[in-house]
Design an enzyme around this catalytic site. Sequence first.
Site, PDB file in Angstrom:
ATOM      1  N   LEU A 165     -22.553 -26.671  13.572  1.00 60.26           N
ATOM      2  CA  LEU A 165     -23.147 -28.007  13.531  1.00 60.26           C
ATOM      3  C   LEU A 165     -22.620 -28.828  12.358  1.00 60.26           C
ATOM      4  CD1 LEU A 165     -26.825 -27.215  14.559  1.00 60.26           C
ATOM      5  CD2 LEU A 165     -25.110 -28.441  15.907  1.00 60.26           C
ATOM      6  N   ARG A 172     -21.155 -32.395  12.955  1.00 59.28           N
ATOM      7  CA  ARG A 172     -21.740 -33.606  12.374  1.00 59.28           C
ATOM      8  C   ARG A 172     -20.676 -34.579  11.877  1.00 59.28           C
ATOM      9  NH1 ARG A 172     -26.253 -29.608  10.029  1.00 59.28           N
ATOM     10  NH2 ARG A 172     -27.722 -29.888  11.755  1.00 59.28           N
ATOM     11  N   TYR A 196     -28.440 -35.729  18.870  1.00 61.89           N
ATOM     12  CA  TYR A 196     -27.781 -34.420  18.893  1.00 61.89           C
ATOM     13  C   TYR A 196     -27.031 -34.111  17.602  1.00 61.89           C
ATOM     14  CZ  TYR A 196     -23.705 -36.811  21.259  1.00 61.89           C
ATOM     15  OH  TYR A 196     -22.662 -37.633  21.626  1.00 61.89           O
ATOM     16  N   GLU A 197     -26.612 -32.846  17.474  1.00 56.15           N
ATOM     17  CA  GLU A 197     -26.087 -32.282  16.218  1.00 56.15           C
ATOM     18  C   GLU A 197     -27.154 -32.288  15.117  1.00 56.15           C
ATOM     19  OE1 GLU A 197     -23.492 -30.835  16.662  1.00 56.15           O
ATOM     20  OE2 GLU A 197     -22.204 -31.925  18.035  1.00 56.15           O
ATOM     21  N   GLY A 198     -28.408 -32.142  15.531  1.00 56.37           N
ATOM     22  CA  GLY A 198     -29.526 -32.222  14.586  1.00 56.37           C
ATOM     23  C   GLY A 198     -29.986 -33.659  14.487  1.00 56.37           C
TER      24      GLY A 198
END
Length: 601
Positions: free
Chosen positions: A266, A270, A408-410
């Site tokens: 991730l 990011r 998304y991606e946290g």
Amino acid sequence: METTEKKDLLRGGQFIVKETKCEDVFTPEDFTEEQNMMKDAVMEFNEREIVAHRDRFENRDFAYTEECMTKAGELGFLGVAVPEEYGGLGMGFVSTVLTCDYISSGTGSFSTAFGAHTGIGTMPITLYGTEEQKQKYVPRLATGEWFGAYCLTEPGAGSDANSGKTIAALSEDGKSYKINGQKMWISNAGFCKLFIVFARLEKDKNITGFIVENDPKNGITMGEEEHKLGIRASSTRQVFFNDTVVPVENMLAGRGEGFKIAMNALNIGRIKLAAACLDSQRRIITTAVKYANERKQFDTRISDFGAIKVKIAEMSASAYAGESATYRASKDIEDRIAMREAAGNTHQEAELKGVEEYAIECSILKVAVSEDVQNCADEGIQIFGGMGFSEDTPMEAAWRDARIARIYEGTNEINRMLSVGLLVKKAMKGHVDLLGPAQKVQEELMGIPSFDTPDYSELFSEEKEIIQKLKKVFLMVAGGAVQKYGQELEAHQQLLIAAADILIEIYMAESAILRTEKNAKRFGEESQATQIAMSKLYLYHAVDIVEEKGKESIISFAEGDEQRMMLMGLRRFTKYQNYPDIVDLRKEIAEKVKEEEKYCF
């Protein structure tokens, strides 16, 4: 890998306590000849295969997404980051980010498919796989023979990725695992040949990663394609595993290592997501300004109205800061990888540690650029007026596609808290000295401020001083919060998010200023007049945000004399000696973009 110039390379997060020289940052103007050739090739592919067929993506033509991915593989774009021995181009991290940047603006559907495959679909094997796993799978992924997907999210496990309920049970003969569970929001599920699947063994604290080939005869079924707000031709399905047999040799890394794999994958995702938002901003600005130059109201081009100039200028300044920060961090990562390889690490180890070192910057970029592209698309719709709300123009699709980037991606909330949390952990490990500088700020607050009139004759001399003062605000807030709450700081999410906003604005504003200063020194200030205006405009807003978030933070944890002292310090640290005329700055930026009829920096 591209060669690196010798420079003072800061560790991740150290930007908040150390001053960076402009000569030590990488900018888009520093692209090598090879990188510019790659950029041109990617842009040509994007225009020909993606932009020219935008309607097919909007009409959920999943087959065309797959077709474009195949073509990207044939051209080598899927393997830019993959070492040559596994069928890739073996290019450096900057080239990887550059490719992701310029291939992503045609539509969010292809951008998502590309990012999911090259990032979280391929890199876990490249970085964590055994030699046998890499030899078997990575060449197929690098060339587009196979496509990859990443199965982490579950109905009950989103931001809390380690809470997944999917289980893996070892067979009696010890030769395989049976995986049972449900995954959701799986990008590329409809056409992938390989999954990176995370499951839990017995009652392990942490999940474990597995490489799972997509075979319907092996207990793998899928839900229907999800109907989504945006990225409509990005294949997104639920995936169900029912006694899916996976050979023991397909475990990725070791038992219980899955959470670490997920987090590091991730980190890469990011910064690549930030890059994937950049050319979308450029394209939105270009499309908007062309329309504004053509559209007349009251016998006047709407681009000549001050209200529209504000939008063009603000959109451009944000895009410029995003570019500056993304490529600054990309080169820092690339140089850290090279440094580790020179010290004897394998490329695998070097890349893992190189990206992990700058996890703070990756989270900062993910938040800042994903929010900027959404704002940019929103203003693009506003410039188009009623037409912007229509599917006949590209703005409404750009707005819809941009919305997922904050999730998304946290989520951006998670990444905000993560950036500050990681910085505090680095301080505790001695990797970033926060305590010493924070104590100096406390001493400065207790002392008598200087009333000397500084010399601001050099370019950005006041702006750079302001950046240093904004860093003092962060140290004051973070130091006070840690002192007050200690290990319980993580429970104070509103405070962490406010502190993160201060951290983000400092990194983004400083990156824009350093880029412009570097280019002004080598190309002349006159050539950078608009870039100077954009850097000053971005910083002006950053100061306002830091003041607001600093006040919110201080009031939340300090009382009485301590609160009054810190608020006085905040006012001192967010005060200009010579305020910029932001009306004139916006005019200058807007006129340049209007004249060029595109984002031209």
